[in-house]
Design an enzyme around this catalytic site. Sequence first.
Site, PDB file in Angstrom:
ATOM      1  N   GLU A   1      -4.651  12.807  47.893  1.00 35.87           N
ATOM      2  CA  GLU A   1      -5.163  13.563  49.056  1.00 35.87           C
ATOM      3  C   GLU A   1      -6.206  14.617  48.330  1.00 35.87           C
ATOM      4  O   GLU A   1      -5.775  15.246  47.278  1.00 35.87           O
ATOM      5  CB  GLU A   1      -4.361  14.444  49.914  1.00 35.87           C
ATOM      6  CG  GLU A   1      -3.392  13.361  50.643  1.00 35.87           C
ATOM      7  CD  GLU A   1      -2.692  14.119  51.682  1.00 35.87           C
ATOM      8  OE1 GLU A   1      -1.768  13.389  52.268  1.00 35.87           O
ATOM      9  OE2 GLU A   1      -2.801  15.318  51.781  1.00 35.87           O
TER      10      GLU A   1
ATOM     11  N   CYS B   1      -0.165  19.497  52.025  1.00 31.36           N
ATOM     12  CA  CYS B   1      -0.246  18.650  51.080  1.00 31.36           C
ATOM     13  C   CYS B   1       0.601  17.347  51.268  1.00 31.36           C
ATOM     14  O   CYS B   1       1.785  17.478  51.892  1.00 31.36           O
ATOM     15  CB  CYS B   1      -0.002  19.171  49.420  1.00 31.36           C
ATOM     16  SG  CYS B   1       1.777  19.286  49.123  1.00 31.36           S
TER      17      CYS B   1
END
Length: 357
Positions: A91, A338
């Site tokens: 990501e 996250c």
Amino acid sequence: MLNLYDYRRDQLVELLAGWGFSAYYAGILWDALYRQQVESLDGIAGLRPDLAARLAATSTLRQPQTALSLDSRDGHTRKFLLRLADGQTIETVRMRYRDRYTACISTQAGCAMGCVFCATGQMGFQRHLTPGEIVGQVLFVNRALAGSGRTESAVRNVVLMGMGEPLHNYEATLSAINILTDDKGLAMAPRHITLSTVGLPAAIRRLADEDCRVQLAVSLHAASDAERAALIPPARRWPLAELLDACRYYIARRGRRIFFEWTLIAGKNDTPAQAHAVGSLLQGLNAHLNVIPLNPTPGYGGAPSQMPAVRQFQQIVAEYGIPSTVRQRRGIDIAAGCGQLRAQSQETGAVSETAPV
Ligand code: SAH
Ligand code: SF4
């Protein structure tokens, strides 16, 4: 094939020297990679034809592919799920503050630390990223900005707060920082790069001894060893006393303050008693506390602290001379905590799609 983004400038000079080309050509190549940010090795002006042929035969500029990208309702945050060459997904988040862009990037696919509230920790460790895969995320965000026709199209700040523990992937992370800050390349200011660590004392000491002037952030979350280990299981191997000693060493060596991060979980680590405990732990240290209300994840039952508790927490730590700031994790609606996007896309099988943006 060699991924040229994996090489620091000194390493690129060495690579080309091994092929019989002078540092002059390494300089031209470096300029093309990071100043011009070319997308392919074809047609780089100024290279000798035999070097161009050698590069074509051996090397590549490996770029991640977009598996998914999502815009947050706040209009300032875009999150990318990027697919690496071996299919791993990571990501990267792009955040806009006025006319400046910050990239939040990953250093590992997954994470071995297993923090109970963190989506990345919940998925376990897949592998380390290479320097080129770390740098590649910043270049990716730059390209995405350029592609969207924005004029102010460069990332100014980088935070290593995506997936993974940067100091567990120490060498690659340091190489990536070296590449990002190289004055003949992207030339990012080291103080505009924040390295966030779960707090590995030995690695913090090692970092203190390097010529690496990034901003350090240490994830604390608790002020006693038992409470900390309940949130960060491997922390039982690194007592707080040892961590704080390493932080004092870092502050003394580098002459800069450390940011401490505290994910606030309602009723768990947001109580007045906890605030007094962290206040006395950090008292006298050149420290700033960032408090971040928990971003709920499927694998953890905790809830974010409510604003009155957050304010009270801040007031108490202020009594100990510790300034603090509330940080909201941006783009919560697009799973910008996250690891959450990858976790969700694995559940729904959506990794192969690029969402309309
Ligand atoms: N591994 C490093 C950097 C990546 S995590 C570290 O742990 O510091 C970046 C920050 O996000 C850390 O402070 C981490 O504790 C915090 N974080 C992770 N998951 C979160 C969540 N669900 N809600 C709020 N903060 C979270
Ligand atoms: Fe890893 Fe940081 Fe998540 Fe902990 S919070 S599991 S160290 S990425």
